[in-house]
Design a protein around this motif. Sequence first.
Motif, PDB file in Angstrom:
ATOM      1  N   PRO A 161      51.457  45.793  34.122  1.00 22.28           N
ATOM      2  CA  PRO A 161      51.471  44.345  33.898  1.00 22.28           C
ATOM      3  C   PRO A 161      50.316  43.689  34.671  1.00 22.28           C
ATOM      4  O   PRO A 161      50.305  43.685  35.899  1.00 22.28           O
ATOM      5  CB  PRO A 161      52.832  43.902  34.468  1.00 22.28           C
ATOM      6  N   VAL A 162      49.335  43.151  33.955  1.00 22.41           N
ATOM      7  CA  VAL A 162      48.134  42.607  34.603  1.00 22.41           C
ATOM      8  C   VAL A 162      47.786  41.208  34.070  1.00 22.41           C
ATOM      9  O   VAL A 162      46.625  40.814  34.084  1.00 22.41           O
ATOM     10  CB  VAL A 162      46.924  43.559  34.422  1.00 22.41           C
ATOM     11  N   ALA A 163      48.793  40.468  33.644  1.00 21.43           N
ATOM     12  CA  ALA A 163      48.529  39.155  33.046  1.00 21.43           C
ATOM     13  C   ALA A 163      48.522  38.016  34.067  1.00 21.43           C
ATOM     14  O   ALA A 163      48.166  36.890  33.739  1.00 21.43           O
ATOM     15  CB  ALA A 163      49.570  38.854  31.958  1.00 21.43           C
ATOM     16  N   GLY A 164      48.906  38.310  35.315  1.00 24.79           N
ATOM     17  CA  GLY A 164      49.026  37.252  36.325  1.00 24.79           C
ATOM     18  C   GLY A 164      47.698  36.582  36.650  1.00 24.79           C
ATOM     19  O   GLY A 164      46.621  37.161  36.475  1.00 24.79           O
ATOM     20  N   LEU A 165      47.786  35.376  37.185  1.00 22.05           N
ATOM     21  CA  LEU A 165      46.597  34.570  37.481  1.00 22.05           C
ATOM     22  C   LEU A 165      46.013  34.847  38.872  1.00 22.05           C
ATOM     23  O   LEU A 165      44.892  34.432  39.166  1.00 22.05           O
ATOM     24  CB  LEU A 165      46.931  33.076  37.368  1.00 22.05           C
ATOM     25  N   LYS A 172      39.231  32.898  40.418  1.00 26.67           N
ATOM     26  CA  LYS A 172      39.034  31.862  39.400  1.00 26.67           C
ATOM     27  C   LYS A 172      38.383  32.440  38.151  1.00 26.67           C
ATOM     28  O   LYS A 172      38.744  32.099  37.021  1.00 26.67           O
ATOM     29  CB  LYS A 172      38.184  30.721  39.959  1.00 26.67           C
ATOM     30  N   ALA A 173      37.408  33.321  38.327  1.00 27.04           N
ATOM     31  CA  ALA A 173      36.693  33.901  37.185  1.00 27.04           C
ATOM     32  C   ALA A 173      36.800  35.420  37.138  1.00 27.04           C
ATOM     33  O   ALA A 173      36.211  36.043  36.260  1.00 27.04           O
ATOM     34  CB  ALA A 173      35.222  33.499  37.233  1.00 27.04           C
ATOM     35  N   MET A 174      37.567  36.012  38.075  1.00 29.20           N
ATOM     36  CA  MET A 174      37.698  37.470  38.121  1.00 29.20           C
ATOM     37  C   MET A 174      39.169  37.846  38.227  1.00 29.20           C
ATOM     38  O   MET A 174      39.899  37.269  39.048  1.00 29.20           O
ATOM     39  CB  MET A 174      36.938  38.039  39.329  1.00 29.20           C
ATOM     40  N   PRO A 175      39.644  38.779  37.413  1.00 32.53           N
ATOM     41  CA  PRO A 175      41.046  39.197  37.523  1.00 32.53           C
ATOM     42  C   PRO A 175      41.363  39.722  38.919  1.00 32.53           C
ATOM     43  O   PRO A 175      40.544  40.423  39.526  1.00 32.53           O
ATOM     44  CB  PRO A 175      41.160  40.319  36.486  1.00 32.53           C
ATOM     45  N   LYS A 176      42.537  39.374  39.411  1.00 33.08           N
ATOM     46  CA  LYS A 176      42.965  39.850  40.733  1.00 33.08           C
ATOM     47  C   LYS A 176      42.904  41.369  40.816  1.00 33.08           C
ATOM     48  O   LYS A 176      42.549  41.934  41.861  1.00 33.08           O
ATOM     49  CB  LYS A 176      44.390  39.378  41.002  1.00 33.08           C
ATOM     50  N   GLU A 177      43.242  42.038  39.713  1.00 37.50           N
ATOM     51  CA  GLU A 177      43.275  43.501  39.698  1.00 37.50           C
ATOM     52  C   GLU A 177      41.898  44.130  39.871  1.00 37.50           C
ATOM     53  O   GLU A 177      41.781  45.323  40.132  1.00 37.50           O
ATOM     54  CB  GLU A 177      43.903  44.010  38.396  1.00 37.50           C
ATOM     55  N   MET A 178      40.836  43.304  39.719  1.00 36.72           N
ATOM     56  CA  MET A 178      39.475  43.807  39.884  1.00 36.72           C
ATOM     57  C   MET A 178      38.938  43.596  41.301  1.00 36.72           C
ATOM     58  O   MET A 178      37.804  43.966  41.598  1.00 36.72           O
ATOM     59  CB  MET A 178      38.547  43.141  38.874  1.00 36.72           C
ATOM     60  N   LEU A 179      39.733  43.021  42.192  1.00 32.98           N
ATOM     61  CA  LEU A 179      39.299  42.885  43.580  1.00 32.98           C
ATOM     62  C   LEU A 179      39.115  44.284  44.168  1.00 32.98           C
ATOM     63  O   LEU A 179      39.971  45.149  44.008  1.00 32.98           O
ATOM     64  CB  LEU A 179      40.336  42.104  44.394  1.00 32.98           C
ATOM     65  N   PRO A 180      38.007  44.523  44.857  1.00 29.47           N
ATOM     66  CA  PRO A 180      37.723  45.886  45.331  1.00 29.47           C
ATOM     67  C   PRO A 180      38.400  46.223  46.653  1.00 29.47           C
ATOM     68  O   PRO A 180      38.437  45.411  47.577  1.00 29.47           O
ATOM     69  CB  PRO A 180      36.199  45.889  45.491  1.00 29.47           C
ATOM     70  N   VAL A 181      38.923  47.432  46.736  1.00 24.05           N
ATOM     71  CA  VAL A 181      39.322  48.022  48.008  1.00 24.05           C
ATOM     72  C   VAL A 181      38.272  49.092  48.298  1.00 24.05           C
ATOM     73  O   VAL A 181      38.210  50.116  47.622  1.00 24.05           O
ATOM     74  CB  VAL A 181      40.737  48.627  47.934  1.00 24.05           C
ATOM     75  N   VAL A 182      37.410  48.790  49.237  1.00 23.81           N
ATOM     76  CA  VAL A 182      36.199  49.549  49.568  1.00 23.81           C
ATOM     77  C   VAL A 182      35.251  49.522  48.366  1.00 23.81           C
ATOM     78  O   VAL A 182      34.478  48.584  48.220  1.00 23.81           O
ATOM     79  CB  VAL A 182      36.504  50.983  50.038  1.00 23.81           C
ATOM     80  N   LYS A 195      40.982  38.375  31.157  1.00 19.09           N
ATOM     81  CA  LYS A 195      41.058  39.738  31.676  1.00 19.09           C
ATOM     82  C   LYS A 195      39.993  40.664  31.076  1.00 19.09           C
ATOM     83  O   LYS A 195      40.115  41.886  31.157  1.00 19.09           O
ATOM     84  CB  LYS A 195      42.452  40.319  31.401  1.00 19.09           C
ATOM     85  N   SER A 196      38.962  40.101  30.481  1.00 20.34           N
ATOM     86  CA  SER A 196      37.959  40.935  29.811  1.00 20.34           C
ATOM     87  C   SER A 196      37.222  41.838  30.791  1.00 20.34           C
ATOM     88  O   SER A 196      36.802  42.950  30.432  1.00 20.34           O
ATOM     89  CB  SER A 196      36.961  40.061  29.045  1.00 20.34           C
TER      90      SER A 196
END
Length: 292
Positions: free
Chosen positions: A9-13, A22-32, A60-61
Amino acid sequence: MKIKKAIFPVAGLGTRFLPATKAMPKEMLPVVDKPLIQYAVEEALSAGIEQIIFVTGRGKSALEDHFDHSFRLEQTLISKEKNDLLRQVQEIIPESGTIVYTRQNQPLGLGHAIWCARDIIGDEPFAVLLADDLIMSGKSVLGQMISKFERLRASVVAIEEVSKSETDKYGIIDGIDSGDNMVEIKGMIEKPKPENAPSNLAIIGRYILTPRIFELLEKQQKGAGGEIQLTDAMASLLDDQPIYGYKFSGKRFDCGSKAGFLKANIAFALENEEIKKELIPYLREISKENGV
């Protein structure tokens, strides 16, 4: 029946991380050097999952592009003979047909997001992974859980002890210890206040569920926060089928919080020998400066 499909599930804001999200999905935040979602996908694939199902929303593109070829980037790396980076970029991309996307067009919670994938899952057991829960472990936690499912043939959820004061952040279980790090669940409550919590054993973001859960989610009953809660549907599932909690082996980082996200970055950075050499002296320095 083999667990072949996993829902993400990756639809969250990602509002907790604004303005970064704001312009990047949270799931794309980098860990290292890898985004959160990549860790979760790698965990699933290493556990034998054959089909990844992303339940997405608007904006989410970048996530979708991450798991696809970037021919311009790859050609640039080839021309500059950066073969190691080229290999890393290409290894991200699963075989064609491995990833499926569907949309959650209303922000109605985790239970609703899972229900959105019902037609893709069909009549078979499946896994759910929440990328916010990043787990450092030897064997993937999902792999550990699949081993338990194959023995029990029943739904299994990952659990861990949390502080009594934090029970209102999790689904909390009531259960009986059945040995081998397993708890037979007798009941569960979504985000109870500490005084109402039956235990301090919290469900975290790894699930193996039977398809019966879709019939219960179909009722679209709203619970805590006005959302369709997976915990509520699982509590109803207990009337028909057993559910077990599994005390997994590994260290979890709650990357849904800023502090947890930063802890994960430090812990994973210390696993990299090159980064570790520079990071440890710095951590000692700032610890001394802050009187720690």
